[in-house]
Design an enzyme around this catalytic site. Sequence first.
Site, PDB file in Angstrom:
ATOM      1  N   GLU A 214      18.163  38.306  26.091  1.00  0.00           N
ATOM      2  CA  GLU A 214      19.088  37.363  25.422  1.00  0.00           C
ATOM      3  C   GLU A 214      19.955  36.753  26.472  1.00  0.00           C
ATOM      4  O   GLU A 214      20.094  37.188  27.648  1.00  0.00           O
ATOM      5  CB  GLU A 214      19.891  38.092  23.998  1.00  0.00           C
ATOM      6  CG  GLU A 214      19.164  37.468  22.905  1.00  0.00           C
ATOM      7  CD  GLU A 214      19.021  35.966  22.538  1.00  0.00           C
ATOM      8  OE1 GLU A 214      19.870  35.065  23.366  1.00  0.00           O
ATOM      9  OE2 GLU A 214      18.710  35.685  21.635  1.00  0.00           O
ATOM     10  N   GLU A 222      17.085  41.240  22.289  1.00  0.00           N
ATOM     11  CA  GLU A 222      16.695  41.033  20.839  1.00  0.00           C
ATOM     12  C   GLU A 222      15.134  41.404  20.757  1.00  0.00           C
ATOM     13  O   GLU A 222      14.195  41.233  21.435  1.00  0.00           O
ATOM     14  CB  GLU A 222      17.073  39.571  20.331  1.00  0.00           C
ATOM     15  CG  GLU A 222      16.490  39.306  18.993  1.00  0.00           C
ATOM     16  CD  GLU A 222      16.433  37.652  18.632  1.00  0.00           C
ATOM     17  OE1 GLU A 222      15.686  37.272  17.687  1.00  0.00           O
ATOM     18  OE2 GLU A 222      17.234  36.869  18.845  1.00  0.00           O
TER      19      GLU A 222
END
Length: 472
Positions: A214, A222
């Site tokens: 991320e 994520e």
Amino acid sequence: MLTPVDILKQMKERAVEVVDFKFVDLPGTWQHLSIPANLLTERLFEEGIGFDGSSIRGFQEVNESDMLLKPDANTAFIDPFMSPTTLSLICNIFDPITKRPYTRDPRYVAQKAESYLRRTPIADTAYFGPEAEFYIFDSVRYASTDNLQYAEVDSVEAHWNSRGRADKPNLGHFMQQRSGYFPVPPDDTYQNLRTEMMLHLKKLGIPVEGHHHEVGAPGQTEIRIHYGSLLETADRLLLYKYVTKNIARQHGKTVTFMPKPVLGDNGSGMHTHQSLWKRGQPLFYDASDEYAGISRLARYYIGGVLKHTPAILAIAAPTTNSYKRLVPGFEAPVNLVFSKGNRSAAIRIPLTTNPEAKRIEFRPPDPTANPYLLFSALLLAGLDGIAQKIDPEPEGFGPDDRNFYKDDENLGSVPRSLEESLSALEKDSDFLLVGDVFTSDLIKKYIEIKREQADLVRLCPAPVEFSLYFGG
């Protein structure tokens, strides 16, 4: 649907030696206890196993502490982190005297929310898809005592290590602030670790859509799991946390779902996708809608969620740290509008022409939220919007696709502190009581716990205050 008989048969086939009972406390953290496998019987599934409810956050007082755990056979899985072979079961909580479900059990709240939806003429299924972000760190140190207040995190990827570390050669490939989306290895050092997490989740029956680094440079991550029904997805989310934390620990690293652990870099959110269905048909799509292809029903649902957002945030952003993420900038979803593209809007409509993929994305939540309470609150808010036909446009909730950072017009905003959100929940909780999904007792206890946390944070001097005021 599995039965206790099915579980006992599987246990014998897999030579299970230990059974672990997991349940969730009111703030949203898994608790557990274990028994020898031979003690799990059909009768125990029916009668439950006792525990001390006074020692669990948000549950009973010491003078009424006895409670029961009853395992749900459909949640069984072999725990990959335990040795010897351990079967895990998620449990519901019951009162040992009345034998009725415990009203402060968050999992029971989610079950009642689904049951209430099925009793309405509106829909029979609500799907939820949370995007829970987290940071992977190589080290974390913190303390809060009378004379000591500090926190330190470290990541091999972070720019602050560009001068090298005493214990390792300096090979470069560090990430600058907010530059974590999506460089390839060797800059991205967590590719293999994320893949291992993903594969473990798949083995445990959680459908995964993919993973990536991320925006947050020092290890923000994520792993996207597929949407599911309300209760199913809440169960999956706690297992998601369990797997990611334990895989990281096996590799000498640590995972945190804390919303804002790093100054100046992106916070970790949990954008929550939602849609309603009836008899297998999606209800949020309408090809004739020129703005975002959403149905009138979806607009009313959006109106309800945005109307109740200040109160919902007490559940969706439930920590004092949550509001260090919910500030303008870094794509912070602080504006009480809906939009088909603007990521600083509280609700985004992902662009798709597939009726089955048409959904709304509520962006303010973060992964410290109790998913059973969060998904239930969002569903009830949306249903309230449908019942009252709350059109978001006349209410000033958009649609709005402007660049809010360049526009001086004052927009409605989410609360700026946990205290503000808790006050909003105190004033606006009737929508949660519909269908007896939440109870006044649960809401009161939840607010009490969260106010105690906010008061403690307010009393503690922060290190930055010494920088600002020590020499004053």
